[in-house]
Scaffold this motif. Sequence first.
Motif, short mmCIF file in Angstrom:
data_model
loop_
_atom_site.label_atom_id
_atom_site.label_comp_id
_atom_site.label_asym_id
_atom_site.label_seq_id
_atom_site.Cartn_x
_atom_site.Cartn_y
_atom_site.Cartn_z
N ARG A 143 5.15 -28.16 -14.66
CA ARG A 143 3.89 -28.19 -15.41
C ARG A 143 3.09 -26.92 -15.15
NH1 ARG A 143 4.23 -33.57 -13.96
NH2 ARG A 143 2.98 -33.27 -12.10
N GLU A 144 3.06 -26.47 -13.89
CA GLU A 144 2.35 -25.22 -13.56
C GLU A 144 2.98 -24.05 -14.31
OE1 GLU A 144 2.07 -24.43 -9.39
OE2 GLU A 144 0.97 -26.28 -8.99
N PHE A 145 4.31 -24.02 -14.34
CA PHE A 145 5.02 -22.96 -15.05
C PHE A 145 4.62 -22.96 -16.52
CE2 PHE A 145 8.63 -21.70 -17.73
CZ PHE A 145 8.82 -20.41 -17.29
N HIS A 146 4.58 -24.15 -17.12
CA HIS A 146 4.18 -24.26 -18.53
C HIS A 146 2.75 -23.75 -18.71
CE1 HIS A 146 3.75 -25.80 -22.57
NE2 HIS A 146 2.64 -26.40 -22.21
N GLN A 147 1.86 -24.11 -17.82
CA GLN A 147 0.46 -23.69 -17.91
C GLN A 147 0.35 -22.17 -17.78
OE1 GLN A 147 -2.13 -25.52 -15.04
NE2 GLN A 147 -3.92 -24.41 -15.74
N VAL A 148 1.05 -21.60 -16.80
CA VAL A 148 1.00 -20.14 -16.59
C VAL A 148 1.60 -19.43 -17.80
CG1 VAL A 148 1.99 -18.27 -15.21
CG2 VAL A 148 0.96 -20.24 -14.08
N LYS A 149 2.71 -19.97 -18.33
CA LYS A 149 3.33 -19.36 -19.50
C LYS A 149 2.36 -19.40 -20.69
CE LYS A 149 7.73 -19.29 -21.84
NZ LYS A 149 9.04 -19.89 -22.00
N HIS A 150 1.63 -20.50 -20.84
CA HIS A 150 0.63 -20.61 -21.92
C HIS A 150 -0.48 -19.59 -21.70
CE1 HIS A 150 -1.97 -22.35 -24.92
NE2 HIS A 150 -2.94 -22.41 -24.03
#
Length: 143
Positions: free
Chosen positions: A68-75
């Motif tokens: 989820r953190e990865f997704h947030q950072v990617k966003h």
Amino acid sequence: MITSTRRLSPDKSEVRIAFSLDDTPDVKDVEDLSHTFPDLEQRLQPVLPCMSLKESVQVYKEHCRMAREFHQVKHEIAVLEDCKRKLLAERVEDEKVAMEIVRLEEEFRRLTEENRALVMVHRERTQQLDRLCRTDRTRQDSL
């Protein structure tokens, strides 16, 4: 607990499936077991935990949190890159405007100089005309 290990093809990694028929309280701790993270490569997707092992459930939860953190950072990166693109476009536009301002200032300076020269020539011609008119009047008066 039932465990099964299978290799789907020689170039793929091993798939291990483990499950228990016991109803353990750890199952309630795991959020939604159908987590999928489309931003992650298949090999990085969280693997379902072995419900009978507390550590496995914890690792699964941690892996989901990191995904989820990865997704947030990617966003956030995508938003910042979009902002960067917009700022670069504005900068290019500002540079064009600055070049146009320089061109207009140069044209204004040139036209101002030309105007001064024309005003001076007009003044000189007006003075010449006045002198010629006076000279002509004095000739006519003397006749």
